[in-house]
Scaffold this motif. Structure first.
Motif, mmCIF file in Angstrom:
data_model
loop_
_atom_site.group_PDB
_atom_site.id
_atom_site.type_symbol
_atom_site.label_atom_id
_atom_site.label_comp_id
_atom_site.label_asym_id
_atom_site.label_seq_id
_atom_site.Cartn_x
_atom_site.Cartn_y
_atom_site.Cartn_z
ATOM 1 N N UNK A 1 0.861 -1.182 0.000
ATOM 2 C CA UNK A 1 0.000 0.000 0.000
ATOM 3 C C UNK A 1 0.893 1.226 0.000
ATOM 4 N N UNK A 2 0.618 2.169 -0.912
ATOM 5 C CA UNK A 2 1.430 3.375 -1.000
ATOM 6 C C UNK A 2 0.749 4.563 -0.336
ATOM 7 N N UNK A 3 -0.487 4.854 -0.708
ATOM 8 C CA UNK A 3 -1.226 5.913 -0.033
ATOM 9 C C UNK A 3 -2.698 5.828 -0.379
ATOM 10 N N UNK A 4 -3.470 6.599 0.379
ATOM 11 C CA UNK A 4 -4.917 6.663 0.218
ATOM 12 C C UNK A 4 -5.333 8.119 0.153
ATOM 13 N N UNK A 5 -6.335 8.379 -0.660
ATOM 14 C CA UNK A 5 -6.969 9.689 -0.700
ATOM 15 C C UNK A 5 -8.385 9.461 -0.205
ATOM 16 N N UNK B 1 2.982 13.468 -4.928
ATOM 17 C CA UNK B 1 2.816 14.489 -3.892
ATOM 18 C C UNK B 1 2.913 15.900 -4.458
ATOM 19 N N UNK B 2 3.814 16.121 -5.399
ATOM 20 C CA UNK B 2 4.016 17.473 -5.912
ATOM 21 C C UNK B 2 2.951 17.874 -6.930
ATOM 22 N N UNK B 3 2.209 16.929 -7.428
ATOM 23 C CA UNK B 3 1.130 17.249 -8.369
ATOM 24 C C UNK B 3 -0.004 17.919 -7.610
ATOM 25 N N UNK C 1 9.847 5.391 -4.102
ATOM 26 C CA UNK C 1 9.926 6.670 -3.399
ATOM 27 C C UNK C 1 9.765 7.827 -4.384
ATOM 28 N N UNK C 2 10.391 7.741 -5.527
ATOM 29 C CA UNK C 2 10.290 8.778 -6.551
ATOM 30 C C UNK C 2 8.857 8.893 -7.067
ATOM 31 N N UNK C 3 8.191 7.770 -7.258
ATOM 32 C CA UNK C 3 6.795 7.769 -7.707
ATOM 33 C C UNK C 3 5.917 8.521 -6.721
#
Length: 99
Positions: A21-25, A76-78, A69-71
Motif C-alpha cells: 500500500x502506497x497511499x490513500x486519498x 505528492x508534488x502534483x 519513493x520517486x513515484x
C-alpha cells in the motif's frame, strides 16, 4: 464542502501477499477512498488504483522497487488535492504522465 485527506503510508511500506500500500486519498464526506497500491511482478511493481465507491481498479504504471519513493514524491508534488471531488482526483491521477 470538500473534506479530503491524503494519507501517505510510505516509508512504512510492508509487502503482504505480494502487495504494498502506497497511499490513500480519503473523502471524509462520502466515506470513500482512492487507494494507490502495488502488486509485485517478477521484477517490478505494477501500480494500481482502486476506487472504493465504484470498485474499479485501474493500472497507473509499472516501476521497479527503487522507483517507489520517486513515484510517491511525483504524486505528492502534483496538484491533486485542488481537484473538485474524488472522481476528478481519480481522473487527474489516471491522466498523469509520471513515467
Amino acid at each position: 464542502m470538500l473534506n479530503i485527506n491524503v494519507l501517505y503510508i510510505y516509508p512504512k511500506i510492508m509487502e503482504i501477499n505480494n502487495e504494498i500500500n502506497l497511499f490513500r486519498i480519503v473523502d471524509n464526506n462520502i466515506k470513500e477512498t482512492l487507494v494507490i497500491y502495488g502488486e509485485k511482478q517478477i521484477t517490478n511493481y505494477k501500480i494500481l488504483m482502486i476506487n472504493t465507491m465504484s470498485g474499479e481498479i485501474n493500472t497507473i504504471c509499472e516501476i521497479n522497487e527503487s522507483e517507489i519513493e520517486s513515484f510517491i514524491e511525483n504524486i505528492k508534488v502534483k496538484d491533486i488535492i485542488s481537484q473538485k471531488d474524488l472522481n476528478s482526483m481519480e481522473k487527474y491521477i489516471l491522466n498523469l504522465t509520471i513515467y
